[in-house]
Design a protein around this motif. Structure first.
Motif, PDB file in Angstrom:
ATOM      1  N   GLN A 132      -0.015 -25.149   2.298  1.00 26.58           N
ATOM      2  CA  GLN A 132       0.628 -25.988   3.311  1.00 26.58           C
ATOM      3  C   GLN A 132       2.133 -26.089   3.077  1.00 26.58           C
ATOM      4  OE1 GLN A 132      -1.963 -26.815   1.430  1.00 26.58           O
ATOM      5  NE2 GLN A 132      -3.549 -27.940   2.584  1.00 26.58           N
ATOM      6  N   VAL A 133       2.541 -26.073   1.802  1.00 27.72           N
ATOM      7  CA  VAL A 133       3.970 -26.109   1.461  1.00 27.72           C
ATOM      8  C   VAL A 133       4.583 -24.726   1.653  1.00 27.72           C
ATOM      9  CG1 VAL A 133       5.655 -26.478  -0.385  1.00 27.72           C
ATOM     10  CG2 VAL A 133       3.707 -28.037  -0.153  1.00 27.72           C
ATOM     11  N   ALA A 134       3.903 -23.697   1.142  1.00 28.69           N
ATOM     12  CA  ALA A 134       4.436 -22.331   1.189  1.00 28.69           C
ATOM     13  C   ALA A 134       4.656 -21.856   2.618  1.00 28.69           C
ATOM     14  CB  ALA A 134       3.492 -21.384   0.462  1.00 28.69           C
ATOM     15  N   ALA A 135       3.855 -22.349   3.554  1.00 30.36           N
ATOM     16  CA  ALA A 135       3.958 -21.893   4.935  1.00 30.36           C
ATOM     17  C   ALA A 135       5.304 -22.230   5.567  1.00 30.36           C
ATOM     18  CB  ALA A 135       2.830 -22.512   5.771  1.00 30.36           C
ATOM     19  N   PHE A 136       5.972 -23.258   5.068  1.00 33.05           N
ATOM     20  CA  PHE A 136       7.240 -23.701   5.663  1.00 33.05           C
ATOM     21  C   PHE A 136       8.452 -22.899   5.153  1.00 33.05           C
ATOM     22  CE2 PHE A 136       4.626 -27.382   6.568  1.00 33.05           C
ATOM     23  CZ  PHE A 136       5.074 -27.760   7.831  1.00 33.05           C
ATOM     24  N   GLY A 137       8.229 -21.992   4.229  1.00 36.62           N
ATOM     25  CA  GLY A 137       9.343 -21.240   3.655  1.00 36.62           C
ATOM     26  C   GLY A 137      10.038 -20.325   4.655  1.00 36.62           C
ATOM     27  N   ASP A 138      11.354 -20.251   4.533  1.00 36.80           N
ATOM     28  CA  ASP A 138      12.111 -19.259   5.312  1.00 36.80           C
ATOM     29  C   ASP A 138      11.988 -17.896   4.645  1.00 36.80           C
ATOM     30  OD1 ASP A 138      13.367 -21.058   7.310  1.00 36.80           O
ATOM     31  OD2 ASP A 138      14.277 -21.943   5.532  1.00 36.80           O
ATOM     32  N   SER A 139      11.809 -17.926   3.312  1.00 38.75           N
ATOM     33  CA  SER A 139      11.573 -16.701   2.529  1.00 38.75           C
ATOM     34  C   SER A 139      10.467 -17.018   1.527  1.00 38.75           C
ATOM     35  CB  SER A 139      12.840 -16.265   1.784  1.00 38.75           C
ATOM     36  OG  SER A 139      13.911 -16.065   2.678  1.00 38.75           O
ATOM     37  N   HIS A 140       9.673 -16.009   1.205  1.00 35.23           N
ATOM     38  CA  HIS A 140       8.547 -16.223   0.293  1.00 35.23           C
ATOM     39  C   HIS A 140       8.524 -15.088  -0.739  1.00 35.23           C
ATOM     40  CE1 HIS A 140       4.119 -17.715  -0.086  1.00 35.23           C
ATOM     41  NE2 HIS A 140       4.576 -17.253  -1.257  1.00 35.23           N
ATOM     42  N   PHE A 141       8.524 -15.473  -2.030  1.00 35.22           N
ATOM     43  CA  PHE A 141       8.517 -14.496  -3.119  1.00 35.22           C
ATOM     44  C   PHE A 141       7.227 -14.664  -3.925  1.00 35.22           C
ATOM     45  CE2 PHE A 141      12.898 -15.417  -2.060  1.00 35.22           C
ATOM     46  CZ  PHE A 141      13.472 -14.162  -1.985  1.00 35.22           C
ATOM     47  N   PHE A 142       6.603 -13.528  -4.236  1.00 36.63           N
ATOM     48  CA  PHE A 142       5.332 -13.532  -4.958  1.00 36.63           C
ATOM     49  C   PHE A 142       5.554 -13.054  -6.392  1.00 36.63           C
ATOM     50  CE2 PHE A 142       1.288 -11.287  -6.087  1.00 36.63           C
ATOM     51  CZ  PHE A 142       0.498 -12.422  -6.185  1.00 36.63           C
ATOM     52  N   ILE A 143       5.066 -13.851  -7.344  1.00 35.49           N
ATOM     53  CA  ILE A 143       5.222 -13.546  -8.771  1.00 35.49           C
ATOM     54  C   ILE A 143       3.876 -13.085  -9.319  1.00 35.49           C
ATOM     55  CG2 ILE A 143       5.882 -14.474 -11.026  1.00 35.49           C
ATOM     56  CD1 ILE A 143       7.400 -16.681  -9.519  1.00 35.49           C
ATOM     57  N   GLN A 144       3.887 -11.948 -10.032  1.00 37.51           N
ATOM     58  CA  GLN A 144       2.640 -11.443 -10.619  1.00 37.51           C
ATOM     59  C   GLN A 144       2.912 -10.726 -11.926  1.00 37.51           C
ATOM     60  OE1 GLN A 144       0.872  -8.232  -8.322  1.00 37.51           O
ATOM     61  NE2 GLN A 144       2.861  -7.717  -7.424  1.00 37.51           N
ATOM     62  N   LYS A 145       1.868 -10.641 -12.741  1.00 40.02           N
ATOM     63  CA  LYS A 145       1.965  -9.914 -13.999  1.00 40.02           C
ATOM     64  C   LYS A 145       1.597  -8.458 -13.772  1.00 40.02           C
ATOM     65  CE  LYS A 145       1.108 -13.478 -17.488  1.00 40.02           C
ATOM     66  NZ  LYS A 145       0.177 -13.936 -18.557  1.00 40.02           N
ATOM     67  N   SER A 146       2.275  -7.576 -14.524  1.00 44.49           N
ATOM     68  CA  SER A 146       1.986  -6.144 -14.432  1.00 44.49           C
ATOM     69  C   SER A 146       1.650  -5.634 -15.829  1.00 44.49           C
ATOM     70  CB  SER A 146       3.202  -5.402 -13.859  1.00 44.49           C
ATOM     71  OG  SER A 146       2.996  -4.003 -13.896  1.00 44.49           O
ATOM     72  N   PRO A 147       0.360  -5.418 -16.113  1.00 40.33           N
ATOM     73  CA  PRO A 147      -0.031  -4.943 -17.451  1.00 40.33           C
ATOM     74  C   PRO A 147       0.593  -3.582 -17.762  1.00 40.33           C
ATOM     75  CG  PRO A 147      -1.930  -5.712 -16.204  1.00 40.33           C
ATOM     76  CD  PRO A 147      -0.798  -5.610 -15.232  1.00 40.33           C
ATOM     77  N   GLN A 148       1.057  -3.425 -18.988  1.00 42.03           N
ATOM     78  CA  GLN A 148       1.598  -2.153 -19.448  1.00 42.03           C
ATOM     79  C   GLN A 148       0.845  -1.719 -20.696  1.00 42.03           C
ATOM     80  OE1 GLN A 148       5.837  -2.759 -19.832  1.00 42.03           O
ATOM     81  NE2 GLN A 148       6.159  -2.715 -17.614  1.00 42.03           N
TER      82      GLN A 148
END
Length: 565
Positions: free
Chosen positions: A503-519
């Motif tokens: 409900q909060v994220a929907a109001f964003g003008d921009s949205h950035f997604f954070i994720q882990k990348s196993p190496q």
């Protein structure tokens, strides 16, 4: 506004580049994906303490770099220029380099700087005069410095109560009031030293004045001494000249007379000869005149040894003054004028002190009246501010939490008036009021700041707000209200919000997604900006978890549509 963030070899971040936008920027991601690491890197841009433990394993150093737009912050530009830091195109680039052994370097627009300068520039606590508004404000579990600052509390109250201009007027008068007392203290300090200085100046003045010098006199005296010392030589020369030109039997004038006499005798035979003799007649007249002037000049030269002694003595006295006060009489007379001015100032310091005390007394009366008026207006403003914030807190489902603005009238003047302001809170009717500085929950602090910003309105100086944990403990309708309030605050400013609520994220003008990348032998963090389709997927994930359903996708679509309607 924070334009870009670049991070390398910091904790689990190998290489990261985010371009933030104006308005509301949303950060979301899976639990443990590294949101706290990203916030820590932002905290370092604000002057947070660094540690070599945060350098990525296998790397020799970590780098955090942020680029800020200063086009609407001339105050920050002026501060940087005062530090000798250039600000081309109204941009500030902050760079932190962390090395082993807890060594850290700070660069502001490429210039090596200090941690304190970084803090004072990017995220200062608000100063007493309220002029040092930060570029970034962060709230969360560990970053709530501004909410803990009583000076910041007074800033928000004055902004809300409309007393900012009166406060600035008070601050200007208060600065003048303090400057007067500094001047009085300087005038009154070390009266003995002042008396000694006055005696010394009077002695020097009299030493010069007693000679009664006139401009250019030193050159005139030097010429006269030379004349007096060589009067006999000059007299001898005049005698020899007179003899050679006039008195000797074979003098020039005698020879001229002989030539003229013979010439006149021949003129009766040849009339043209007479005209040829005219120049010789003029030469004779010139010789007569020159001899007369030489004799007159010689008679005026006083060969009296006493006069020579007098002139040499005066010249000697003048030379002594030249060693002390200047190489020429003009320099000495200039020094005399400066002494007269300083003597006058010292002699009139008592009257100056009295005049300053009268001015200070008049300004104090103005300050007391203005301070009392400011306090009265602040009391009214505080009541309205507390009531409005509490309405917002109820709207955010913070039941039981009550916001208060505690005001105390000061007995002594301060740079901001006669008011001490502090924000307080109660968790229940039975609980005592406690300063926000002792408020433990980062989520509750974030929502209090959110409510304050919603009530007070946009800052007079645009900045970036970082909200973390603002949605802790809320859901449903309350979460939507949080999102709407964040959206309101972000108008004309920049908000960066870490959230796990769709409900909060929907109001964003921009949205950035954070994720882990196993190496192979480690884990890295990736951040990507989501476009429309990807945003729907992420909102659906936030709604239903990893198993995204058609229902959650439809709900996500609906949230985005309603948020941007």
């Amino acid at each position: 506004m924070l334009l870009e963030l670049k991070v390398s070899n910091f904790a689990i971040i190998e290489n990261l580049h985010i371009s933030f936008k104006n308005g509301l920027n949303i950060l979301s991601g899976e639990t443990g994906a590294g949101k706290s690491v990203l916030l820590k890197s932002l905290a370092l841009l604000m002057g947070g303490k660094s540690s070599s433990d945060t350098i990525r394993t296998g790397a020799s150093q970590a780098t955090i770099e942020g680029s800020f737009d200063l086009s609407k912050r001339p105050d920050i530009v002026a501060n940087l220029q005062a530090m000798g830091i250039e600000t081309d195109e109204d941009t500030l680039i902050v760079r932190r380099v962390l090395s082993a052994g807890d060594k850290s370097k700070v660069y502001l627009n490429g210039s090596l700087s200090t941690l304190n300068s970084l803090r004072d520039t990017v995220a200062p606590l608000v100063e007493l005069a309220g002029h040092a508004a930060p570029l970034i404000e962060m709230t969360g579990q560990h970053e709530n410095r501004n909410l803990m600052s009583k000076a910041y509390h007074l800033d928000l109250l004055d902004q809300y109560a409309g007393t900012w201009d009166k406060r600035l007027l008070f601050s200007e008068k208060y600065a003048r009031y303090n400057a007067i007392f500094e001047e009085i203290t300087k005038l009154e300090s070390d009266a003995k030293q002042k008396a000694q200085r006055l005696d010394f100046l009077v002695y020097q003045r009299d030493e010069i004045a007693n000679l009664d010098l006139s401009p250019g006199e030193d050159q005139e005296l030097e010429i006269e001494v030379k004349k007096l010392k060589n009067s006999s030589r000059i007299g001898n020369f005049v005698d020899q000249a007179e003899a050679a030109l006039y008195t000797d039997d074979d003098s020039a004038i005698t020879r001229l007379n002989t030539v003229l006499k013979k010439g006149l005798e021949l003129a009766s035979l040849d009339p043209q000869i007479a005209s040829k003799l005219e120049n010789l007649e003029q030469a004779k007249a010139l010789i007569d005149e020159s001899v007369y002037e030489l004799r007159q000049y010689s008679s005026k030269i006083d060969a009296d040894p006493q006069r020579l002694e007098e002139v040499e003595s005066r010249l000697s006295d003048l030379r002594k003054l030249q060693k002390k006060y200047g190489s020429s009489v003009d320099d000495i007379l200039k020094a005399l004028m400066e002494m007269e001015i300083e003597i006058s100032n010292l002699q009139n310091s008592e009257s100056k002190i009295e005049s300053l005390k009268k001015e200070a007394s008049a300004i104090r009366k103005e300050l007391e009246a203005l301070g009392a008026d400011l306090h009265k207006r602040r009391v009214k403003g505080a009541e309205l501010l507390a009531a409005s914030v509490n309405e917002e807190l109820l709207d955010l489902n913070m039941k039981g939490v009550t916001f208060h603005v505690n005001l105390e009238a000061l007995k002594e003047l301060s740079a901001t008036g006669l008011t001490d302001a502090e924000f307080m809170s109660q968790t229940s009717a039975k609980d005592v009021k406690r300063p926000l500085a002792k408020f433990a929950s980062g989520g509750e602090l974030s929502r209090i700041l959110l409510s304050l910003k919603r009530v007070v309105g946009s800052s007079h100086q645009p900045r970036t707000y970082l909200f973390d944990e603002v949605d802790t403990g809320v859901s449903g309708e309350t979460a939507e209200k949080v999102g709407r309030k964040l959206k309101t605050i972000a108008k004309g400013q920049q908000v960066i919000c870490v959230t796990h609520l769709p409900q909060v994220a929907a109001f964003g003008d921009s949205h950035f997604f954070i994720q882990k990348s196993p190496q192979t032998d480690s884990v890295a963090m990736l951040v990507s900006e989501l476009k429309k389709k990807d945003r729907v997927q992420e909102l659906a994930r936030l709604i239903s978890g990893e198993k995204i359903s058609k229902t959650s996708l439809a709900h996500a679509e609906q949230l985005l549509t309603e948020a941007h309607a």
